[in-house]
Write an enzyme that holds these catalytic residues in place. Structure first.
Site, PDB file in Angstrom:
ATOM      1  N   TYR A  21       0.819  -1.221   0.000  1.00 15.63           N
ATOM      2  CA  TYR A  21       0.000   0.000   0.000  1.00 15.63           C
ATOM      3  C   TYR A  21       0.850   1.267   0.000  1.00 15.63           C
ATOM      4  CZ  TYR A  21      -3.737  -3.237   0.971  1.00 15.63           C
ATOM      5  OH  TYR A  21      -4.613  -4.284   0.885  1.00 15.63           O
ATOM      6  N   TYR A 149     -12.114  -8.215   6.616  1.00 14.69           N
ATOM      7  CA  TYR A 149     -10.958  -8.232   5.722  1.00 14.69           C
ATOM      8  C   TYR A 149     -10.672  -9.680   5.349  1.00 14.69           C
ATOM      9  CZ  TYR A 149      -6.412  -7.851   3.648  1.00 14.69           C
ATOM     10  OH  TYR A 149      -5.377  -7.950   2.749  1.00 14.69           O
ATOM     11  N   ASP A 250     -13.177 -17.490   8.115  1.00 14.00           N
ATOM     12  CA  ASP A 250     -11.813 -17.087   7.771  1.00 14.00           C
ATOM     13  C   ASP A 250     -11.023 -16.920   9.072  1.00 14.00           C
ATOM     14  OD1 ASP A 250      -9.484 -15.778   7.124  1.00 14.00           O
ATOM     15  OD2 ASP A 250     -10.419 -14.289   5.797  1.00 14.00           O
ATOM     16  N   LYS A 279      -1.398 -17.254   7.675  1.00 13.54           N
ATOM     17  CA  LYS A 279      -0.615 -16.464   8.630  1.00 13.54           C
ATOM     18  C   LYS A 279       0.207 -17.309   9.629  1.00 13.54           C
ATOM     19  CE  LYS A 279      -2.410 -11.916   8.047  1.00 13.54           C
ATOM     20  NZ  LYS A 279      -3.717 -11.424   7.648  1.00 13.54           N
TER      21      LYS A 279
END
Ligand SMILES: *Cc1c(COP(=O)(O)O)cnc(C)c1O
Length: 430
Positions: A21, A149, A250, A279
């Site tokens: 980003y 997210y 998720d 992760k």
């Protein structure tokens, strides 16, 4: 080797490398890391930072861990990679056994992929292919809640929060899905019918078009760092059954102990039809994701046309990544990690307490090894980052959120220093 040869060329970095980003015209400063060990990052100038981020939720055992190092090194002697089409190997089988054993019983089938986002893509594709295989062609959209997210790839992005996500930017090229308001019942509250009425209404209205609901269980991560009631998930499961849509959980951020349970779904005792992990799966060593599903979903996909699940990444089930994941899960089994997470939870409560009364602070919340200081206004990232680094800690705020998720091995003393540094910086924000 000369010192200059060793020095990281920050100028080149600035001119040629995209960081997450960022703009190429006005890149934010980046800090050169030379090494990392335990809970410390060592910068090139020799300074050490206490790591409050676990490298985006992943390095739960800290860095440079001897057991994880050994797992990678020994696997490297065997093979670093082979294709997974037509071949299999011990690290993948061992890891799949662990994942099947540690997740709810109905989740029996494992699909390995390269990252969290890809595991979400795979989950979404499974949900769509499930309905297509059953001959239901109208269920081709998703329902989710705001403030979520799920990753940066296209299908994942289409279920991220429509405001903080990139919906306006990619309108027209991105799938249009249904959104209900973010769960309003707090972690320690019951979920009342009105808390889930919006979601129920969407199901009522669009049942025939919705393939699945996708949601992060209990903790909404990068979409707002919000905690909500496990009871909401129980009601959601009931609604999914009633309206005949699949439930995708998720657990990419929450999995492997972060919220105080091995998986956040355990707070609620719900079983999803599809589960995503990533992760911390490899203890933060390598990129790896996995999508688990039930016999029911897998059998339906396999009985339809073409009868195959249509996905297969080149680096699927990479043996180095699978080996270190097996070792990381083994490490969790080797000590009382729940006691560590509880100790960190208490330390974060204590350490962030002073922030509660600061003028710039809207709310402080802690759950498991996650501590969040929500401010009234978004921070200036570059400034606050520099102040935090000057105080010897690595914390990367976004928007109005300064949050901590330290490695589980962090001791009380370091945790106190970390929290004090955050409070010290937050105090200067009005
Ligand atoms: C980080 C994250 C993802 C995306 O994972 P990547 O490995 O960055 O692709 C998806 N879902 C959740 C909940 C996450 O926190």
């Amino acid at each position: 080797m000369t010192a200059s040869f060793d020095t990281i060329d920050l100028d080149f970095d600035r001119h040629h490398i995209w960081h997450p980003y960022t703009s190429v015209q006005n890149p934010l400063p980046v800090y050169p890391v030379r090494s990392a060990k335990g809970v410390f990052l060592e910068l090139e100038d020799g300074s050490r930072l206490i790591d409050g981020m676990s490298s985006w939720w992943s390095a739960i055992h800290g860095y440079n861990h001897p057991v994880l190092n050994l797992a990678v090194a020994s696997q490297l002697q065997q093979m670093s990679h082979v294709m997974f089409g037509g071949l299999t190997h011990q690290p993948a089988v061992r890891l799949a056994k662990q994942l099947v054993a540690m997740t709810p019983e109905p989740l029996q089938k494992v699909f390995f992929s390269d990252s969290g986002s890809v595991s979400v893509e795979v989950a979404i594709k499974m949900a769509f292919q499930y309905w297509i295989s059953l001959g239901v062609t109208t269920k081709n959209r998703l329902l989710t809640v705001r403030s979520g997210y799920h990753g940066d790839t296209f299908a994942a992005m289409s279920v991220c929060d429509p405001v903080t996500g990139m919906h306006h930017l990619f309108k027209g090229v991105m799938a249009q899905n249904f959104f209900a308001e973010a769960p309003a019942c707090r972690f320690d509250e019951l979920c009342l019918p009105e808390h889930i009425a919006g979601l129920q209404q969407q199901l009522e209205q669009h049942q025939g078009e919705i393939a699945a609901v996708i949601i992060e269980p209990v903790v909404q991560g990068a979409g707002g760092m919000r905690f909500y009631s496990p009871d909401y998930l129980r009601r959601l499961r009931e609604l999914c059954d009633r309206y005949e849509v699949l439930l995708i959980l998720d657990e990419i951020a929450t999995g492997f102990g972060r919220t105080g349970k091995m998986f956040a779904l355990e707070h609620a005792g719900v079983v999803p039809d599809i589960l995503c992990v990533g992760k911390a799966l490899t203890g933060g060593y390598m990129t790896l994701g996995a999508t688990l599903t039930t016999e029911v979903v897998a059998e339906a996909i396999s009985s339809g046309t073409p009868g195959l699940f249509m996905h297969g990444p080149t680096f699927m089930a990479n043996p180095l990544a699978c080996s270190v994941a097996v070792a990381s899960i083994g490490l969790l089994g080797s000590y009382d990690w729940q006691a560590s997470v509880q100790r960190i939870e208490a330390g974060l409560q204590r350490g962030l307490e002073p922030c509660r009364s600061m003028p710039g602070v809207k709310e402080v919340r802690v759950l498991g090894a996650i501590g969040v200081v929500e401010l009234h206004r978004p921070v200036d990232m570059a400034t606050i980052q520099r102040q935090l680094v000057q105080r010897g800690v690595w914390v990367r705020p976004f928007g109005p959120l300064v949050y901590l998720m330290p490695p589980f091995i962090m001791q009380d003393e370091e945790l106190a220093l970390l929290s004090a540094a955050v409070c010290g910086v937050v105090e200067t924000i009005l």
